[in-house]
Write a protein that holds these residues in place. Structure first.
Motif, PDB file in Angstrom:
ATOM      1  N   UNK A  98       0.844  -1.185   0.000  1.00 35.38           N
ATOM      2  CA  UNK A  98       0.000   0.000   0.000  1.00 35.38           C
ATOM      3  C   UNK A  98       0.876   1.229   0.000  1.00 35.38           C
ATOM      4  N   UNK A  99       0.826   1.995  -1.061  1.00 38.04           N
ATOM      5  CA  UNK A  99       1.614   3.212  -1.137  1.00 38.04           C
ATOM      6  C   UNK A  99       0.794   4.386  -0.648  1.00 38.04           C
ATOM      7  N   UNK A 100       1.473   5.414  -0.209  1.00 33.37           N
ATOM      8  CA  UNK A 100       0.792   6.593   0.317  1.00 33.37           C
ATOM      9  C   UNK A 100       1.108   7.767  -0.597  1.00 33.37           C
ATOM     10  N   UNK A 101       0.621   7.644  -1.834  1.00 40.76           N
ATOM     11  CA  UNK A 101       0.909   8.651  -2.854  1.00 40.76           C
ATOM     12  C   UNK A 101       0.142   9.929  -2.582  1.00 40.76           C
ATOM     13  N   UNK A 102       0.795  11.051  -2.820  1.00 41.42           N
ATOM     14  CA  UNK A 102       0.116  12.339  -2.694  1.00 41.42           C
ATOM     15  C   UNK A 102      -0.633  12.704  -3.958  1.00 41.42           C
ATOM     16  N   UNK A 103      -0.408  11.903  -5.038  1.00 38.72           N
ATOM     17  CA  UNK A 103      -1.066  12.206  -6.299  1.00 38.72           C
ATOM     18  C   UNK A 103      -2.447  11.587  -6.306  1.00 38.72           C
ATOM     19  N   UNK A 104      -3.393  12.310  -6.786  1.00 37.69           N
ATOM     20  CA  UNK A 104      -4.747  11.771  -6.904  1.00 37.69           C
ATOM     21  C   UNK A 104      -5.468  12.495  -8.015  1.00 37.69           C
ATOM     22  N   UNK A 105      -6.375  11.763  -8.645  1.00 39.16           N
ATOM     23  CA  UNK A 105      -7.222  12.366  -9.661  1.00 39.16           C
ATOM     24  C   UNK A 105      -8.518  12.768  -8.996  1.00 39.16           C
ATOM     25  N   UNK A 106      -8.619  14.007  -8.651  1.00 38.93           N
ATOM     26  CA  UNK A 106      -9.799  14.465  -7.909  1.00 38.93           C
ATOM     27  C   UNK A 106     -10.983  14.588  -8.852  1.00 38.93           C
ATOM     28  N   UNK A 153     -12.518   6.978  -1.377  1.00 36.47           N
ATOM     29  CA  UNK A 153     -11.822   5.703  -1.545  1.00 36.47           C
ATOM     30  C   UNK A 153     -11.516   5.425  -3.017  1.00 36.47           C
ATOM     31  N   UNK A 154     -12.360   5.917  -3.939  1.00 36.81           N
ATOM     32  CA  UNK A 154     -12.099   5.678  -5.358  1.00 36.81           C
ATOM     33  C   UNK A 154     -10.825   6.393  -5.832  1.00 36.81           C
ATOM     34  N   UNK A 155     -10.502   7.514  -5.184  1.00 38.61           N
ATOM     35  CA  UNK A 155      -9.270   8.203  -5.534  1.00 38.61           C
ATOM     36  C   UNK A 155      -8.052   7.376  -5.111  1.00 38.61           C
ATOM     37  N   UNK A 156      -8.187   6.723  -3.956  1.00 38.79           N
ATOM     38  CA  UNK A 156      -7.088   5.884  -3.490  1.00 38.79           C
ATOM     39  C   UNK A 156      -6.924   4.648  -4.368  1.00 38.79           C
ATOM     40  N   UNK A 157      -8.012   4.174  -4.978  1.00 44.18           N
ATOM     41  CA  UNK A 157      -7.915   3.062  -5.921  1.00 44.18           C
ATOM     42  C   UNK A 157      -6.999   3.461  -7.073  1.00 44.18           C
ATOM     43  N   UNK A 158      -7.141   4.684  -7.565  1.00 48.41           N
ATOM     44  CA  UNK A 158      -6.267   5.154  -8.647  1.00 48.41           C
ATOM     45  C   UNK A 158      -4.816   5.277  -8.167  1.00 48.41           C
ATOM     46  N   UNK A 159      -4.636   5.762  -6.929  1.00 45.58           N
ATOM     47  CA  UNK A 159      -3.290   5.888  -6.387  1.00 45.58           C
ATOM     48  C   UNK A 159      -2.608   4.529  -6.258  1.00 45.58           C
TER      49      UNK A 159
END
Length: 611
Positions: free
Chosen positions: A31-39, A539-545
């Protein structure tokens, strides 16, 4: 090109992008903790300098115009209808003579929002009085001077002899007695051959904290003495609960109907002419049962979950003594009142009690009212534990437990501002009473939940028996069934690195459920995403991350992706996010990506349980 050929081509096209499962679990993506997200909820920017848009012109004045413009078939058109048939007929009010009608002066009627001030003098297509299928007959005392037991489930019609001779599970019901304050009468049978079992509450607690938008409660239910059956409780299974109507609601209806108090709990012989009611399963046939009026309203008829129907309104109209109330009710049952009836049906669910208070002069006999009400259906809840591993000691005995989590559903109410659902409201009342008794010094309160082994199981249970990696995605109480899976998986050392959880919540301080209760390695396998605090992500944003992790799992041998929660918002958003992952990682077009996930769903690797 055949569908099979298309599927093969799609798989071949993405073969290079499919990672092979690593030889050891330790090299799997973490599980990565990326700061990038597709809002996806980026605010819309409004151009203040944009010129005025062109004026609009009315091109549709009725439902038929809409059907003509959209090109819908009649079947498609009716499919969008509320069920009252208002879309297929005109009101014709403009050509009719109307009369002014005084509206009932009470809060219950005003809360209906009808706004009916004038009614056509001539009404057409008025709904006929519904068939009366229920009747009551006084009970003649038996030779011993006592009435028959009120929990009999034997049909006493022409097939009386057969029902006694056959090896039916109902045979012993004539002799047994049921405390209907704890569980429903025996004739409220969920499905043959099971009867409702009063499971004692072993523990109850609120999982959410003050300030949570939705309250969630956890229950440990004692099933030590549950009747042995061929099938067993298992991870991801479900139980059915026959939740009763709230007693204050039942009393309110009985008061509005002016049913004398001495009659409410007095045994009576009830006869039906057809149907399954007062049970919800079984044969469609006449029945004769000994029961009470209170038990029928408490356990058998839904008083708040369904929108009002025309047969119900017609019964109220027939027995309304006030002229204005009768006219309004008849108007709602007519072709001219279809629009108002549609508004009534499609708004917030209106309780039977509210209708009786809105039209107080209508006091139909209880048997006629019961003939037009919907049956009270059981509710189903997924288990949140591994029932094979959950035991507790009490009274120097080992007790077997199952665990569930229930989120309270609330809606608007004309009297109290808000009201809870039948099932979730019942659970909340039981939990609060249980906790109150414990706080007052009673360490083992005797309180029960009327349940039975569910006919269905969470689809997750069927697909969980595999050794491949798993990604569990959920939000709210939808995360509850994952808990049992994770606890079981993490107990196996060789699988400790093959399960991951993405949990969506609003605010971890008030509504994160089961924090710290997932077993060892919880911090390594679970990622919590908050929508109201911190970064404010869904949670869907974290799916992309976590695209690398998602793509690895779904393409690994026996890999599974599970989604559980509300279909609106979370479910739809996660599905879109998974499509985006396939596009970016598999170099697919959007339609190909949707096809890809459909193939995975057909193969049992992508399982979505949403509601």
């Amino acid at each position: 090109m055949t569908e099979t050929t298309t599927s093969k081509n799609l798989v071949a096209a993405t073969a290079d992008a499919i990672p092979a499962e690593p030889k050891t679990p330790s090299v799997a993506p973490s599980l990565t903790y990326s700061d990038e997200s597709d809002d996806q909820d980026e605010p819309v920017r409004i151009d203040r300098n944009r010129g005025r848009r062109a004026s609009t012109r009315l091109i549709a004045q009725n439902a038929r115009d809409i059907q003509r413009i959209t090109g819908e078939t009649t079947a498609e058109f009716v499919g969008r209808c509320c069920g009252g048939g208002c879309c297929l007929m005109g009101s014709g009010r403009s050509a009719l003579e109307c009369e002014q009608v005084a509206t009932p002066d009470n809060d219950a009627y005003r809360a209906l929002g009808l706004h009916v001030s004038e009614i056509p003098v001539l009404l057409t297509k008025v709904t006929e009085m519904p068939e009366k299928t229920v009747s009551f007959t006084p009970i003649i005392p038996s030779r011993g001077g006592l009435p028959s037991p009120t929990d009999s489930a034997i049909s006493l019609g022409s097939d009386r002899g057969d029902s006694v001779r056959n090896s039916s599970p109902l045979r012993s019901d004539r002799l047994g007695h049921v405390n209907t304050a704890v569980q429903p009468p025996r004739f409220v049978q969920p499905h043959p051959p099971f009867h409702v079992y009063p499971a004692r509450i072993h523990a109850a607690r609120e999982l959410t904290r003050d300030g949570a938008e939705k309250r969630t409660y956890h229950f440990d239910l004692d099933i030590t003495d549950y009747p042995d059956e061929e099938t067993d409780f298992k991870v991801g299974g479900a139980i059915g609960v026959t939740a009763p109507n709230c007693q204050s609601v039942v009393d309110d209806v009985l008061d509005a109907l002016m049913v004398p108090r001495f009659q409410r709990d007095k045994p009576v012989l009830m006869k039906t002419t057809k149907g399954r009611w007062p049970t919800v399963w079984g044969d469609d046939k006449p029945r004769e049962l000994v029961t009470t009026r209170r038990d029928l309203l408490t356990w058998c008829s839904d008083l708040q979950s369904f929108p009002p129907t025309k047969p119900l309104l017609r019964v109220l109209a027939e027995h309304a003594s006030a002229d204005n109330e009768k006219k309004i009710l008849m108007f709602l049952c007519s072709a001219q009142g279809q629009g108002a009836f549609c508004d009534l049906r499609t708004g917030p669910h209106i309780t039977v009690a509210q209708l009786l208070h809105a039209f107080p002069s209508s006091q139909p006999p209880l048997d006629e009212l019961l003939s037009s009400l919907q049956p009270l259906m059981p509710r189903f809840y997924s288990l949140s534990n591994d029932p094979h591993e959950s035991y507790q000691l009490r009274d120097q005995k080992q007790h077997r437990l199952i665990e569930i989590a229930v989120t309270v559903h609330e809606t608007n109410d004309w009297q109290k501002g808000s009201r809870t659902g039948v099932g979730s409201g019942y659970f909340e009342r039981q939990a609060r009473q249980f906790i109150k008794l414990q706080q007052s010094g009673d360490k083992t309160p005797e309180m029960y939940i009327p349940m039975f082994k569910g006919l269905m199981a969470n689809p997750l249970a069927k697909q969980f028996n595999a050794d491949g990696p798993m990604l569990l995605i959920g939000a709210g109480v939808g995360i509850a069934p994952f808990r049992g899976f994770v606890q079981r998986r993490l107990k196996q050392a060789n699988c400790a690195n093959k399960v991951w959880v993405l949990q969506g919540i609003r605010d971890s301080l008030v509504d994160e459920i089961y924090s710290g209760e997932w077993g060892v390695h919880e911090d390594e396998v679970k990622r919590v995403v908050q929508s109201r605090r911190g970064e404010g992500k869904y949670v869907q944003e974290e799916v992309r991350n976590q695209a690398d992790l998602v793509w690895y799992i779904i393409n690994a041998i026996d890999g599974r992706v599970f989604v559980c929660g509300s279909s609106k918002g979370m479910g739809e958003g996660v599905e879109e996010a998974l499509v985006d992952v396939a596009i970016s990682k598999g170099n697919l077009e959007r339609e190909e990506a949707k096809n890809y996930w459909q193939l995975k769903k057909d193969a049992g690797q992508y399982i979505a349980e949403t509601w």
